[in-house]
Enzyme design. Structure first.
Site, mmCIF file in Angstrom:
data_model
loop_
_atom_site.group_PDB
_atom_site.id
_atom_site.type_symbol
_atom_site.label_atom_id
_atom_site.label_comp_id
_atom_site.label_asym_id
_atom_site.label_seq_id
_atom_site.Cartn_x
_atom_site.Cartn_y
_atom_site.Cartn_z
ATOM 1 N N ASP A 91 0.863 -1.170 0.000
ATOM 2 C CA ASP A 91 0.000 0.000 0.000
ATOM 3 C C ASP A 91 0.911 1.235 0.000
ATOM 4 O O ASP A 91 2.086 1.148 0.348
ATOM 5 C CB ASP A 91 -0.888 -0.022 1.248
ATOM 6 C CG ASP A 91 -1.785 1.195 1.337
ATOM 7 O OD1 ASP A 91 -2.380 1.558 0.312
ATOM 8 O OD2 ASP A 91 -1.860 1.796 2.418
ATOM 9 N N ASP A 120 -1.385 -0.673 6.239
ATOM 10 C CA ASP A 120 -1.537 -0.157 7.604
ATOM 11 C C ASP A 120 -2.946 0.259 7.955
ATOM 12 O O ASP A 120 -3.204 0.663 9.078
ATOM 13 C CB ASP A 120 -0.600 1.041 7.828
ATOM 14 C CG ASP A 120 -1.185 2.351 7.311
ATOM 15 O OD1 ASP A 120 -1.863 2.321 6.262
ATOM 16 O OD2 ASP A 120 -0.982 3.380 7.963
ATOM 17 N N ASP A 169 -6.836 -2.211 4.298
ATOM 18 C CA ASP A 169 -5.856 -3.213 3.898
ATOM 19 C C ASP A 169 -6.107 -4.570 4.544
ATOM 20 O O ASP A 169 -5.474 -5.557 4.163
ATOM 21 C CB ASP A 169 -4.442 -2.753 4.278
ATOM 22 C CG ASP A 169 -4.046 -1.466 3.574
ATOM 23 O OD1 ASP A 169 -4.386 -1.325 2.391
ATOM 24 O OD2 ASP A 169 -3.415 -0.616 4.207
#
Length: 793
Positions: A321, A517, A521
């Site tokens: 990410d 995080d 996700d």
């Protein structure tokens, strides 16, 4: 009540299962020792009975483990152990059986410790989900269970609340924190009629939305379902020991059968099975894995199972990410643009003074930036905040507004330049108005983590061949980050469902690591072969869904974890191979009749001690990847990192001076050039000279040689050359009373060139050197002080 009883029963059963392995170790060791004492006292019958009990005690759970493995279609190392235990009972080699029981119990206990992982029921996802909603019917607002909300209900969402269902805004502009779903750190505004997804947070004042879906059909419920589905679909991974057992088991059985047929002695066959008991697999491999887990935890990496460590050790694909993983996950000031005739530093001070009492994420960044520059803030009075518009307050006799500006006020060349700069940098703009006049603009963006490029290089060196950026953020900032880091593939504007599907597809092709995080996700982390959560300040839900949690806010810990995983797996394989080789040699000796079962069991213990000693090397880490810095060197890194933080913004004076020269080589341009020269002679050059004389020599030894800093030294020389050239231009202009037209082209080249060179040089040093320090200097803004503290500063 029935559900609670069942849940309590499940928890009790889980606790009992966790006690089986250690209880078996204690019992088998105790019975072996008791039998030994009985033998020494001459009580042979008692000794043999005790050893038989220890052997039988191990046979029962070992048989259960074998049956369970067979039901899953796997034959593991426990088969040899069960056969050797039964064989010792049949031929009367009871002490050998007791020794094998101890080894089997110890190996299973270590293996269970390595594989036991934290719960993946994603409690935090469920706890974060709202349970109730405020429904308005006419003028009456009532609190109802979330399940009672139906399509077209009007739902009131208060400040700070999580939007309970998907819907469309019906009354006012809503200011939302969508980071939980998209990862985008900047708050967004949704106008009347625009859709809003459940799971986002109301960062402004209360608003109403018309439900377009029930709670079960809304976005947030879908995220929870996907994460749970991914956790349920995660297949059990074959243990390292079992993979080797695939060929070791049939070889051992064939050799034992051959020894029996050749000699006609069952004892000889049992002796082969005793030394074939793969204790190097049952003990050494788990010891290496557990040692790796211990070492990783000391480095700020919590690896929840030996399986995760093994998989991390041979992963080839990494999916990351962006927001909060590769970037800091919170905005920071990148530039302050002042209107003609105004000072940029004073503009920032006024903006920060106004923003001290605002909870907005951009306000926090502006205040942090002002305090980091040492500006003295004034206490605001008569503060008025309009969600979606900005904050207005009285500061030192002026009415100052920070936030959005009316479209008709955004005129002028400097305004267009600021807007273009923000577009090029993918930055947000906070306009500053003083007494109704536009005074400046503060540009903010989510900065790249300082250690991200070096970490990506280390990960490639560790064996990752495919690096993918997967983010819910916009395409423009995503492409820039990918270009800087040299990633293989980029996916922007990804929803949680898109991330989930992409990671699952990658996991089907190769061993895949996913790093994230946020709550958004969590499904992707659970779908990956190995999920890694930035847990220092990330969402708890992502940490719950992950196999690995980085407890410090440092991305380079992922590279550390990769190094530890590969080293631990290498030691585990090495220990297993050496141990099995020695076992094969002992099996051949036993097949020839030269090694009875009891002596074989003792020899196997010696082999175990040797391979376990080797496995414990995983605690020390790979010496080839260790970088030890002297305390003085680390202090130097921190010192120069702090100086970079102070100088990074001041070097903008070089560009400002160049811009003034472009506008016209007048007295103002000459004064700006003099200010830039002062910056160079009093701050920049002394800093670079100190690095050359102190830091670079200190880094030569840990980096291998002085050649590691040679290119940076060449950059220092170029900085000095351009600074000298600017000094010459300044002397010529001062002697002539103004900047001459024939100086302009070369002067601009020097100023713009030096500005770009310093920016690049700072980044290179920060990525290559400053990230070597144990603490992440410059990892992000410091905690925001209170308004009172800011006023005192």
């Amino acid at each position: 009540m029935v559900g609670d009883t069942a849940a309590a029963g499940g928890r009790w059963l889980s606790r009992v299962r966790r006690l089986i392995e250690p209880a078996l170790v204690v019992s088998t060791v105790g019975l072996l020792a008791a039998g030994g004492i009985g033998w020494l006292l001459g009580e042979r019958g008692v000794a043999e009975g005790t050893w038989i009990a220890g052997t039988v005690l191990a046979v029962v759970p070992a048989s259960v483990w074998v049956v369970a493995a067979l039901r899953r279609g796997r034959i593991g190392v426990d088969v040899i152990a069960v056969l050797s235990l039964i064989g010792t009972l049949l031929v009367g080699e009871y002490v050998a059986g007791a020794l094998i029981a101890v080894m089997l119990a110890s190996g299973r206990a270590l293996d269970a410790a390595a594989e036991r992982r934290a719960s993946r029921d994603l409690r935090s996802l469920l706890e974060r989900a709202p349970r109730f909603a405020r429904r308005r019917a006419g003028t009456q607002v009532s609190v109802i269970p979330l399940a009672d909300v139906v399509v077209d209900d009007i739902v009131v969402v208060g400040p700070g609340e999580v939007v309970p269902v998907d819907g469309r805004i019906v009354d006012v502009v809503a200011v939302l924190d969508e980071s939980a779903l998209t990862g985008e750190p900047l708050q967004v505004e949704r106008a009347v009629g625009e859709p809003v997804r459940s799971g986002v947070v109301n960062a402004g004042s209360a608003f109403e939305l018309r439900a377009t879906a029930t709670a079960d059909e809304s976005t947030y419920a879908g995220i929870v379902r996907m994460a749970q589905q991914a956790g349920a679909e995660t297949a059990p991974i074959v243990r390292l020991a079992d993979r080797y057992a695939a060929w070791f088991l049939p070889l051992s059985l064939l050799l034992a059968a051959a020894a029996w047929l050749a000699s006609g002695s069952a004892v000889r066959a049992v002796a082969v099975l005793v030394v074939a008991t793969p204790c190097p697999l049952l003990l050494a491999a788990p010891v290496a894995i557990v040692s790796g887990l211990s070492r990783a935890s000391r480095a700020g990496v919590v690896i929840r199972s030996g399986v995760a460590l093994e998989n991390l050790g041979h992963a080839t694909t990494l999916v990351m990410d962006k927001t909060g993983t590769l970037t800091m996950g919170r905005p920071a000031v990148v530039d302050v643009v002042a209107a003609p005739g105004r000072d940029a530093t004073e503009t920032l001070r006024l903006a920060a003074s106004v923003d001290q009492l605002s909870p907005h994420v951009l306000a926090e960044a502006i205040v942090t930036e002002a305090l980091s520059r040492g500006l003295r803030l004034s206490l605001p009075t008569d503060v008025v905040e309009e969600p979606g518009r900005g904050v207005t307050a009285n500061i030192d006799g002026h009415r100052v507004t920070v936030g959005k500006s009316a479209a008709d006020a955004l005129t002028g060349a400097w305004v267009r330049a600021a807007v273009n700069r923000a577009r090029l940098d993918s930055a947000a703009i906070a306009w500053v108005c003083v007494d109704g006049d536009l005074a400046g603009a503060v540009l903010l963006r989510d900065p790249l983590r300082r250690q991200a490029p070096r970490t990506v290089r280390r990960l490639r060196e560790a064996g990752l061949t495919r690096l993918i950026l997967l983010t819910g953020d916009r395409a423009e900032p995503t492409r820039e980050v990918a270009a800087i880091l040299g990633l293989d593939e980029v996916y922007a504007d990804q929803s949680p469902a898109d991330k989930f599907a992409a990671v699952r597809a990658e996991s089907e092709r190769a061993v895949t690591v996913m790093v994230g995080d946020g709550v958004n996700d969590a499904p992707a982390l659970a779908a990956a072969t190995v999920g890694v959560a930035m847990g220092a300040r990330g969402a708890t839900a992502s940490s719950e869904a992950a196999d690995i949690v980085l407890t410090t806010d440092r991305l380079d810990r992922l590279a550390d974890a990769m190094d530890i995983a590969r080293w631990s797996r290498r030691i585990a394989v090495q220990s297993a191979v050496v141990g099995m080789s020695l076992s094969l040699l002992a099996m051949a000796i036993a097949a020839l009749g030269w090694l009875p079962p009891a002596a074989g069991a003792l020899l196997q213990e010696g082999i175990d001690i040797a391979v376990i000693g080797n496995a414990l090397r995983a605690l020390r880490g790979n010496p080839d990847t260790e970088l030890h810095l002297a305390a003085g060197t680390e202090q130097l890194l921190h010192r120069f990192a702090d100086e970079h933080d102070q100088l990074r913004d001041t070097i903008g004076l070089l560009r400002t001076a160049a811009n003034r020269v472009v506008a016209g080589p007048d007295a103002a341009a000459l004064a700006s050039l003099a200010a830039a020269h002062t910056l160079l002679t009093e701050q920049i050059l002394p800093h670079e000279q100190a690095e050359e004389a102190q830091l670079y020599p200190a880094l030569a030894r840990p980096l291998g040689s002085g050649e590691a800093t040679a290119t940076m030294s060449r950059t220092h020389a170029e900085i000095q050359r351009l600074s000298d050239r600017i000094a010459t231009h300044l002397a010529l202009a001062q002697s002539a009373g103004a900047i001459q037209h024939d100086q302009v082209d070369d002067l601009l080249a020097c100023l713009y060139g030096l500005y770009a060179l310093l920016r690049l040089h700072f980044v290179q040093e920060e990525e290559s050197y400053f990230t070597l320090a144990e603490d992440d200097a410059g990892a992000g803004p410091p905690p925001r002080p209170t308004a009172a503290q800011a006023h005192k500063s």
